[in-house]
Design a protein around this motif. Sequence first.
Motif, mmCIF file in Angstrom:
data_model
loop_
_atom_site.group_PDB
_atom_site.id
_atom_site.type_symbol
_atom_site.label_atom_id
_atom_site.label_comp_id
_atom_site.label_asym_id
_atom_site.label_seq_id
_atom_site.Cartn_x
_atom_site.Cartn_y
_atom_site.Cartn_z
ATOM 1 N N ILE A 151 -45.466 46.282 25.273
ATOM 2 C CA ILE A 151 -44.438 46.475 26.286
ATOM 3 C C ILE A 151 -45.106 46.528 27.648
ATOM 4 C CG2 ILE A 151 -42.579 47.958 27.140
ATOM 5 C CD1 ILE A 151 -43.803 48.417 23.588
ATOM 6 N N PHE A 152 -44.683 45.635 28.531
ATOM 7 C CA PHE A 152 -45.200 45.616 29.902
ATOM 8 C C PHE A 152 -44.166 46.244 30.825
ATOM 9 C CE2 PHE A 152 -45.399 43.827 34.152
ATOM 10 C CZ PHE A 152 -46.732 44.032 34.476
ATOM 11 N N THR A 153 -44.646 47.052 31.763
ATOM 12 C CA THR A 153 -43.780 47.604 32.787
ATOM 13 C C THR A 153 -44.431 47.433 34.147
ATOM 14 O OG1 THR A 153 -42.667 49.584 33.635
ATOM 15 C CG2 THR A 153 -44.741 49.935 32.450
ATOM 16 N N PHE A 154 -43.620 47.144 35.144
ATOM 17 C CA PHE A 154 -44.137 47.063 36.506
ATOM 18 C C PHE A 154 -44.306 48.461 37.098
ATOM 19 C CE2 PHE A 154 -42.342 42.861 35.858
ATOM 20 C CZ PHE A 154 -43.327 42.052 36.403
ATOM 21 N N GLN A 155 -43.878 49.465 36.344
ATOM 22 C CA GLN A 155 -44.036 50.861 36.757
ATOM 23 C C GLN A 155 -45.278 51.437 36.076
ATOM 24 O OE1 GLN A 155 -39.192 51.039 36.752
ATOM 25 N NE2 GLN A 155 -40.206 53.007 36.593
ATOM 26 N N ASP A 156 -45.352 52.738 35.955
ATOM 27 C CA ASP A 156 -46.513 53.395 35.363
ATOM 28 C C ASP A 156 -46.324 53.499 33.856
ATOM 29 O OD1 ASP A 156 -48.037 55.828 34.334
ATOM 30 O OD2 ASP A 156 -48.861 55.653 36.348
ATOM 31 N N ALA A 157 -47.197 52.843 33.096
ATOM 32 C CA ALA A 157 -47.031 52.798 31.643
ATOM 33 C C ALA A 157 -47.123 54.185 31.010
ATOM 34 C CB ALA A 157 -48.072 51.871 31.033
ATOM 35 N N ASN A 173 -47.823 54.095 15.817
ATOM 36 C CA ASN A 173 -48.962 54.418 16.679
ATOM 37 C C ASN A 173 -48.681 53.803 18.043
ATOM 38 O OD1 ASN A 173 -51.427 55.038 17.800
ATOM 39 N ND2 ASN A 173 -52.558 53.461 16.697
ATOM 40 N N VAL A 174 -48.357 54.625 19.012
ATOM 41 C CA VAL A 174 -48.017 54.171 20.366
ATOM 42 C C VAL A 174 -49.176 54.538 21.285
ATOM 43 C CG1 VAL A 174 -46.391 54.346 22.281
ATOM 44 C CG2 VAL A 174 -45.568 54.533 19.922
ATOM 45 N N VAL A 175 -49.798 53.525 21.883
ATOM 46 C CA VAL A 175 -50.956 53.783 22.739
ATOM 47 C C VAL A 175 -50.756 53.143 24.103
ATOM 48 C CG1 VAL A 175 -52.579 53.989 20.832
ATOM 49 C CG2 VAL A 175 -52.206 51.759 21.872
ATOM 50 N N VAL A 176 -51.232 53.822 25.124
ATOM 51 C CA VAL A 176 -51.235 53.257 26.472
ATOM 52 C C VAL A 176 -52.523 52.459 26.600
ATOM 53 C CG1 VAL A 176 -51.196 53.759 28.939
ATOM 54 C CG2 VAL A 176 -49.933 55.224 27.344
ATOM 55 N N SER A 177 -52.400 51.155 26.723
ATOM 56 C CA SER A 177 -53.575 50.284 26.712
ATOM 57 C C SER A 177 -53.967 49.793 28.094
ATOM 58 C CB SER A 177 -53.337 49.084 25.787
ATOM 59 O OG SER A 177 -52.174 48.381 26.159
ATOM 60 N N GLY A 178 -53.235 50.161 29.103
ATOM 61 C CA GLY A 178 -53.544 49.783 30.473
ATOM 62 C C GLY A 178 -52.571 50.453 31.421
ATOM 63 N N GLN A 179 -52.757 50.252 32.687
ATOM 64 C CA GLN A 179 -51.902 50.896 33.679
ATOM 65 C C GLN A 179 -50.447 50.467 33.529
ATOM 66 O OE1 GLN A 179 -53.156 50.275 37.719
ATOM 67 N NE2 GLN A 179 -51.551 51.548 38.594
ATOM 68 N N HIS A 180 -50.235 49.257 33.002
ATOM 69 C CA HIS A 180 -48.876 48.734 32.895
ATOM 70 C C HIS A 180 -48.494 48.301 31.479
ATOM 71 C CE1 HIS A 180 -48.513 48.772 37.249
ATOM 72 N NE2 HIS A 180 -49.681 48.166 37.319
ATOM 73 N N TRP A 181 -49.318 48.635 30.487
ATOM 74 C CA TRP A 181 -49.069 48.176 29.118
ATOM 75 C C TRP A 181 -49.040 49.332 28.123
ATOM 76 C CZ3 TRP A 181 -47.771 43.325 27.604
ATOM 77 C CH2 TRP A 181 -48.016 42.262 28.494
ATOM 78 N N VAL A 182 -48.109 49.249 27.191
ATOM 79 C CA VAL A 182 -48.039 50.152 26.041
ATOM 80 C C VAL A 182 -47.991 49.277 24.786
ATOM 81 C CG1 VAL A 182 -46.625 51.838 24.802
ATOM 82 C CG2 VAL A 182 -46.865 52.002 27.287
ATOM 83 N N ASP A 183 -48.801 49.621 23.797
ATOM 84 C CA ASP A 183 -48.844 48.863 22.548
ATOM 85 C C ASP A 183 -48.363 49.735 21.399
ATOM 86 O OD1 ASP A 183 -49.814 46.645 23.821
ATOM 87 O OD2 ASP A 183 -51.899 46.995 23.276
ATOM 88 N N VAL A 184 -47.601 49.132 20.502
ATOM 89 C CA VAL A 184 -47.061 49.847 19.349
ATOM 90 C C VAL A 184 -47.514 49.142 18.075
ATOM 91 C CG1 VAL A 184 -44.999 50.765 18.240
ATOM 92 C CG2 VAL A 184 -45.040 50.445 20.734
ATOM 93 N N MET A 185 -48.078 49.921 17.149
ATOM 94 C CA MET A 185 -48.626 49.371 15.918
ATOM 95 C C MET A 185 -48.303 50.284 14.738
ATOM 96 S SD MET A 185 -52.292 48.713 17.735
ATOM 97 C CE MET A 185 -52.117 50.368 18.416
#
Length: 265
Positions: A151-157, A173-185
């Motif tokens: 999931i990409f957001t232009f706001q704060d992930a 498993n929900v992880v913040v993988s970058g300033q604008h990305w959240v990954d779900v696995m």
Amino acid sequence: MDFRLVATDMDGTLLNSHHEVPEKFWDLLEHMRAKNIAFAPASGRQLATLQKQFERAGEPISFIAENGTVVVHNGEIISLTTIDSDIVHSIIDTVRASDIDMGVVVCRPECAYVERNDEAFRTEGLKYYVSLKEVTDLHEVVNGEVIKVAIFTFQDAEKDCAPIIRAASPNANVVVSGQHWVDVMDPAANKGQALAKLRDALGLEESETLVFGDYLNDTELIQAAGKSYAMSNAHPDILAIADEIAPSNKEEGVITVLAKLLGSN
């Protein structure tokens, strides 16, 4: 330490300020090969993207892709971890209904899929997914082979996006993988368990692994290593658990540390 496997995150870690593999890396890769040291990028990026970035490597290297849901060794997938389809459907619906500016990427081993088609979002997606296809309805590509939802957001992930996604997928498993990305696995999937599978395939001990990371999705990778380095630009939580601190990715810190350890600086 007598390390036999080096695994490094890409964005914010190995990649420089131009989001490129530093030129000096390729000589170091040959030096590692001469010493019988295996190398693997360990990234949230798509397998196809990593393979393209490392075309110059020549002979096959190992890959930990999609935050550990895909592990490749000797040119073959040795581990593939899929996510429950109900979770994927829930995330798609949640993002569609949210007031937060988000876009979904549904990731399967061979391709990633999006339904949002504005140029700004696609530009961000193409940075990480070279095999990217637009579809009318993301629900239609959920077929039991989904390995990750990004999931990409232009706001704060971390602040704006992650809480919404966690509420929609409490068993994932929900992880913040970058300033604008959240990954779900799947709950079992992370870079640490992927490192363990690659290490086992190589017949190595945990103590023989050396890793580099910078963001929250590198937590398990760092915890599963014999020796770990956080980049100086890393998230505070990663700086707190790593064994050592490397110069920032903009200073090509991975290259600096490896050259010193390999005696090639």
